[in-house]
Structures are given as C-alpha cells and as structure tokens.
Design a protein around this motif. Structure first.
Motif, mmCIF file in Angstrom:
data_model
loop_
_atom_site.group_PDB
_atom_site.id
_atom_site.type_symbol
_atom_site.label_atom_id
_atom_site.label_comp_id
_atom_site.label_asym_id
_atom_site.label_seq_id
_atom_site.Cartn_x
_atom_site.Cartn_y
_atom_site.Cartn_z
ATOM 1 N N LEU A 160 44.260 45.872 41.227
ATOM 2 C CA LEU A 160 43.322 45.264 42.161
ATOM 3 C C LEU A 160 43.269 46.090 43.434
ATOM 4 O O LEU A 160 44.294 46.620 43.889
ATOM 5 C CB LEU A 160 43.735 43.820 42.488
ATOM 6 N N THR A 161 42.094 46.172 44.011
ATOM 7 C CA THR A 161 41.934 46.892 45.277
ATOM 8 C C THR A 161 41.789 45.898 46.410
ATOM 9 O O THR A 161 41.320 44.764 46.210
ATOM 10 C CB THR A 161 40.701 47.804 45.225
ATOM 11 N N ALA A 162 42.202 46.289 47.588
ATOM 12 C CA ALA A 162 42.093 45.416 48.757
ATOM 13 C C ALA A 162 40.635 45.030 48.979
ATOM 14 O O ALA A 162 39.738 45.872 48.982
ATOM 15 C CB ALA A 162 42.653 46.125 49.990
ATOM 16 N N GLY A 163 40.394 43.738 49.124
ATOM 17 C CA GLY A 163 39.038 43.244 49.337
ATOM 18 C C GLY A 163 38.284 42.920 48.065
ATOM 19 O O GLY A 163 37.162 42.401 48.135
ATOM 20 N N GLN A 164 38.875 43.196 46.894
ATOM 21 C CA GLN A 164 38.194 42.913 45.636
ATOM 22 C C GLN A 164 38.006 41.410 45.463
ATOM 23 O O GLN A 164 38.904 40.614 45.711
ATOM 24 C CB GLN A 164 38.993 43.480 44.467
ATOM 25 N N ARG A 165 36.828 41.014 45.016
ATOM 26 C CA ARG A 165 36.504 39.592 44.835
ATOM 27 C C ARG A 165 37.138 39.084 43.545
ATOM 28 O O ARG A 165 36.861 39.605 42.470
ATOM 29 C CB ARG A 165 34.992 39.397 44.797
ATOM 30 N N ILE A 166 37.971 38.046 43.678
ATOM 31 C CA ILE A 166 38.638 37.449 42.529
ATOM 32 C C ILE A 166 38.312 35.951 42.508
ATOM 33 O O ILE A 166 38.490 35.257 43.514
ATOM 34 C CB ILE A 166 40.170 37.644 42.599
ATOM 35 N N VAL A 167 37.828 35.470 41.375
ATOM 36 C CA VAL A 167 37.482 34.051 41.228
ATOM 37 C C VAL A 167 38.714 33.284 40.763
ATOM 38 O O VAL A 167 39.354 33.641 39.768
ATOM 39 C CB VAL A 167 36.327 33.875 40.227
ATOM 40 N N ILE A 168 39.020 32.215 41.492
ATOM 41 C CA ILE A 168 40.163 31.353 41.184
ATOM 42 C C ILE A 168 39.639 29.982 40.761
ATOM 43 O O ILE A 168 38.840 29.378 41.488
ATOM 44 C CB ILE A 168 41.088 31.183 42.414
ATOM 45 N N PRO A 169 40.039 29.448 39.600
ATOM 46 C CA PRO A 169 39.592 28.090 39.233
ATOM 47 C C PRO A 169 40.210 27.060 40.156
ATOM 48 O O PRO A 169 41.355 27.207 40.598
ATOM 49 C CB PRO A 169 40.102 27.935 37.794
ATOM 50 N N ARG A 170 39.445 26.005 40.431
ATOM 51 C CA ARG A 170 39.959 24.980 41.345
ATOM 52 C C ARG A 170 39.421 23.600 40.977
ATOM 53 O O ARG A 170 38.364 23.451 40.344
ATOM 54 C CB ARG A 170 39.606 25.321 42.786
ATOM 55 N N HIS A 171 40.192 22.591 41.405
ATOM 56 C CA HIS A 171 39.755 21.205 41.322
ATOM 57 C C HIS A 171 39.158 20.812 42.666
ATOM 58 O O HIS A 171 39.730 21.129 43.716
ATOM 59 C CB HIS A 171 40.927 20.273 41.010
ATOM 60 N N LEU A 172 38.032 20.113 42.636
ATOM 61 C CA LEU A 172 37.511 19.550 43.878
ATOM 62 C C LEU A 172 38.424 18.420 44.319
ATOM 63 O O LEU A 172 38.916 17.648 43.498
ATOM 64 C CB LEU A 172 36.088 19.041 43.679
#
Length: 339
Positions: free
Chosen positions: A284-296
């Motif tokens: 991974l590079t600094a600033g790379q966009r990573i999607v994290i699953p989440r519960h509302l």
C-alpha cells in the motif's frame, strides 16, 4: 399472705433467675452504641426497552406458505420486539403498498421492506411505488430474490441483498439505479453449499442481524450521511455471514498493510481484499484509498474521526482528489453495478 407475694414478685423482677429481667432497657443501650443495619434499597425497576417506531412489510415468495415460511418466523420475531410488522404474499404487493402510503401519510414512520424470492422482487416494486409518492424507504433486505428483480430506486436509504448467484429459483444479483447515493451491500453465498433457495430465508444468522438492524433503525436515528462506498462480496465457504451496511473509504498511511487495517478495524482480511481488489500482501502507498466495511450506528455511538477517515473526507471534498481514469477502473468492483 399478700405481703409475702409482693415480696416474691419484687425479688423475681430484680433477680437473674426469673425470665422477666429488664431486657428492654439493656437492648436500648446496646442499640444506641451500635447503629442498626438498614436493609439495602430494592433494586431500581428496569426501564422497558423503547418500542421501535418503524413499520416492516415482509413478503413470501411463490408458494410462500410452503417454501417461504422463514418470512413468517422473521415477522414473529420482529413483532416480539415491538416492531409493527406483517407478512403477505407477493401477489398482493401493490395492494399492500397502497396501504403503506395511507399509513405513512397518517403517521410517517421509517419503512422497512423484506422479501424472499418473488417477495424480494415485490420489495423493489413496493419501493418504486413509494418513490412515485416521494416517500423514502429506510431499509430493504432481499433474500435470494428472483432474477427479474429490478434496480434499487433512489428513494432507498439502505439496501442489502443476500443471494445465491447459481440459484435457478432465485439468484437475483440486484443492482442500483444510476446515481444511487444510499448504502448498498451485496452478499453472494454460492460457495456455502449448505445454503439453498429453500432454506436461506430461514437462517438464524440472517434473522438475528436483520432484527437488530430494524430495532436500531426504529429506536435511534442512524448516521446515513457522509461518504460511502458500496460493497459486493462473494462470501468464502468457511467464513460466517456478516451483514455490513456499506463501506467507508480510508487513506492508507506509510507502513500500512491490509492485514494491519483489518486488525485495527476488526474486520476479516478477505473483506478488504475483495472490496479493494487487492491480494493479501499487496503493498500500500501512503494516501491510497482503501474501502473498509462498516455497520451503520446510532448517531450517539459514532466513533471518533481518525486521521485516515478525515484525510479521505478532505480529499473527496476537493476537485484534485478525484481519481484518475486508471484509479477509477481499478475500483470498479467497489461500486454497485447499474443497468
């Protein structure tokens, strides 16, 4: 004789051998030196759980009284926790939708739609009818809906599809209308060979999570604003089904790995590899966009904004933060497919 009796009585009163000793005054002196222990106050009565203010409409599939009995069980569970819920055949979908419009105009409560098989198709049609009346739908859950199920309309705030892509009776890979801004999550269970179109609607793990989501929706306002990323998962065979609502983008920092981000966010590694189309050990590079699953979560329980989420929000708010053509194509699997 009277004199003798009087003398005996006086002797008895002042002697230790008689049962009529001055116990009263001695007890008073003892109690004055030692405080009498008072019993603890009774425990406060438990406050009853707030009644969820939400209406849930559930729909069975074809031959529902035989093959979609899981919808009846789920309806009963919702009713047990105070949700206004009923279950019907998909064949009267528009009739129930017309009733829902009247009920909403009399008392506008959050609307939840849940359907199995053709009942899932009905749930989307139901939402389209409400859209034409400018009525929002707070949550739709489709459970192995029919292949012919339409797109998720724009008036739906949260959409969850649980399906079997290799199912003939169901298998609906439901997608969103272009421009959809709500929370979207799709879960394909085809690798779970123990799950079939006939038993998927009866799974306790689905019922448990759906009931929890509906109760939270009906008792506490949910945080549904802000940047969001859709989720599309093929759930691995040996992994449990966890119904996240959507993804949230974070910015990777120097030294971050997917494994570290999975640990910090308490999500399985596979959920990150699939959401971001990356291998387990991808650098991974600094600033790379990573999607994290989440519960509302209810508004009062929102986690503090971290540096990574703040950076992602800042980038999304500036024109220079827009991804290049190459970045957009690499993130294709993280958006809900539209027709």
């Amino acid at each position: 004789m009277a004199v003798v009796f009087r003398a005996m009585l006086v002797a008895c009163i002042w002697s230790a051998g008689c049962g009529l000793t001055l116990a009263g005054p001695v007890a008073k002196q003892t109690n004055s030196a030692t405080a009498v222990a008072t019993p603890p106050p009774p425990p406060a009565a438990e406050q009853p759980a707030p009644t969820p203010r939400v209406r849930a409409y559930l729909f069975r599939g074809a031959m529902g009284p035989i093959f979609s009995r899981g919808m009846d069980r789920l309806t009963s569970r919702l009713q047990e926790v105070g949700v206004q819920a009923d279950v019907n055949e998909f064949t009267i979908c528009r009739i129930i939708a017309a009733r829902a419009i009247r009920e909403y105009k009399e008392e506008p409560l959050p609307i939840v739609l849940i359907g199995h098989s053709m009942g899932g198709l009905c749930s989307v049609i139901f939402a389209e009818v409400l859209r034409d009346e400018n009525i929002p739908v707070s949550l739709i859950v489709t459970i192995d809906p029919a292949h012919a199920t339409g797109n998720v309309p724009l008036n739906v705030e949260r959409f969850i599809n649980i399906f079997l892509s290799d199912s003939v009776l169901g298998g609906g890979d439901v997608v969103a209308e272009p421009g959809y801004q709500g929370h979207y999550a799709s879960y394909d269970l085809k690798d779970h060979k123990e799950v079939t179109h006939i038993n998927i609607d009866k799974m306790d793990t689905i019922h448990d999570q759906v009931v929890k989501a509906v109760v939270q929706l009906g008792t506490t306002p949910m945080q549904v604003k802000g940047e969001t990323a859709p989720l599309r998962y093929l759930v691995p065979q040996d992994e449990p089904l966890e119904l996240w609502d959507s993804g949230i983008p974070q910015s990777a920092r120097t030294g971050d790995t997917l494994q570290r981000l999975a640990t910090v966010n308490q999500v399985p590694l596979w959920s990150l590899t699939q959401a971001n189309q990356l291998s387990d050990n991808a650098p991974l590079t600094a600033g790379q966009r990573i999607v994290i699953p989440r519960h509302l979560m209810p508004v009062g329980q929102q986690p503090p904004v971290t540096a990574t989420t703040a950076e992602a929000a800042k980038r999304s708010a500036t024109p220079s933060a827009r991804p290049s053509r190459g970045e957009a194509s690499s993130d294709k699997s993280s958006s809900p497919r539209t027709r």
